[in-house]
Design a protein around this motif. Structure first.
Motif: not given
Length: 338
Positions: A55-72
């Motif tokens: 669960a922690d690993a999947l949520n970390d991936a979700d946070i990383e995806a959100r950061k990529i969207r914010e940077e874009a």
């Protein structure tokens, strides 16, 4: 019992409350992510460490995806800001009437008092036509840069750090002084004063002595021009422990970080300066203008002698001129002639 599940979340920021996935029922479970369409949930009725790690690993991936969207999104906003700035400058240029005159470089040099300083340079130095022409070219380039800034156009201020090469007594200090005055009149430095330094002024004799000495000289020169005579003596290739390297590193940093408040001029013989730059490539890349000072011709030396006599309230007779001229030629041909 411990289990792992996913809950569809159409509203990214909605809270799902406490839910647990157990026997196809959702009760008492801690929500781990509220910012994506799929929220990952894990049961709390067991201590299964593996489920928690997943669960922690999947949520970390979700946070990383959100950061990529914010940077874009940030990049899109920055591109839009640049586009609007460019369009604003275009509109400003289009608003200028076609018949409007921007003025000439000569007019702006006269208005800023630069022309007077260039005339003083002509009076101060006999000959040195290539040097005077190069100084005028640099002044003209800075005028164009200033005009572009006034119109709101993009400008890339060239590096004002310089290298003067030539034999001693060819006017390098005088040109550096006049250049400081030109830069001050045009707003490229605060005071335009000149500070002359050598290795002895910059390099210490023991550990911890060089940095304070170099920084003190730089502090005195801030807002003006720092002329380092025989700059190649700062580097001693035969001694890795020479303290001059520390002074060079400080100068390199200041030349980059404070280039809008300090102009550094390195001076010395051309062959030695070329060798110095080969040892310190970072110094060469920071020098924007190279000016070579040629040796004086015998006729020019005669004119200099006349000026010196006039300044000392002497007068060189007509009969003395050819005799002195022959002496200058022999001195030029034979270095040990007295």
């Amino acid at each position: 019992m411990s289990s792992l599940g996913f809950i569809y979340n159409p509203k990214f920021s909605n809270s799902l409350g406490n839910v647990i996935v157990n026997n196809n029922r959702a009760i008492n479970c801690k929500k781990l992510s509220r910012y994506s369409k799929i929220s990952i949930v894990a049961s709390s009725d067991g201590n299964n460490e593996a489920d928690k790690n997943v669960a922690d690993a999947l949520n970390d991936a979700d946070i990383e995806a959100r950061k990529i969207r914010e940077e874009a999104d940030r990049r899109r906003e920055e591109d839009e800001r640049k586009r609007k700035m460019k369009q604003m400058k275009i509109d400003r240029m289009n608003a200028i009437p076609e018949e409007a005159e921007a003025g000439t470089v000569e007019e702006y040099m006269y208005k800023d008092g630069v022309k007077d300083i260039l005339e003083q340079l002509d009076n101060d130095l006999v000959g040195l036509v290539p040097v005077k022409s190069r100084v005028k070219e640099i002044a003209a380039l800075l005028v164009v840069d200033k005009l572009r800034r006034n119109l709101g156009l993009e400008t890339g201020v060239p590096s004002l750090h310089m290298c003067f090469t030539g034999a001693p007594g060819t006017g390098k200090t005088t040109v550096a002084m006049r250049m400081g005055q030109i830069l001050q009149r045009m707003g490229y430095c605060r005071s335009g004063h000149l500070v002359v330094a050598t290795r002895d002024d910059l390099v210490g004799q023991y550990v911890g002595h060089t940095a304070p000495k170099t920084k003190e000289v730089i502090k005195k020169a801030m807002g003006g021009v720092l002329l380092i005579d025989e700059a190649y003596y700062l580097y001693n290739a035969s001694n890795d422990r020479d303290y001059g390297q520390e002074s060079i590193e400080i100068l390199l940093n200041v030349m980059e970080e404070n280039r809008e408040d300090l102009v550094v001029v390195l001076a010395g013989y051309k062959d030695r300066m070329d060798k110095f730059f080969s040892f310190i490539p970072g110094m060469s890349s920071r020098i924007g203008n190279h000016i070579e000072f040629p040796n004086y011709e015998p006729e020019e030396l005669l004119d200099i002698a006349k000026v010196m006599c006039r300044d000392l309230e002497y007068e060189m007779s007509v009969d003395a001129e050819p005799i002195f001229f022959e002496y200058i030629k022999k001195k030029d041909e034979h270095a040990l002639f007295f």
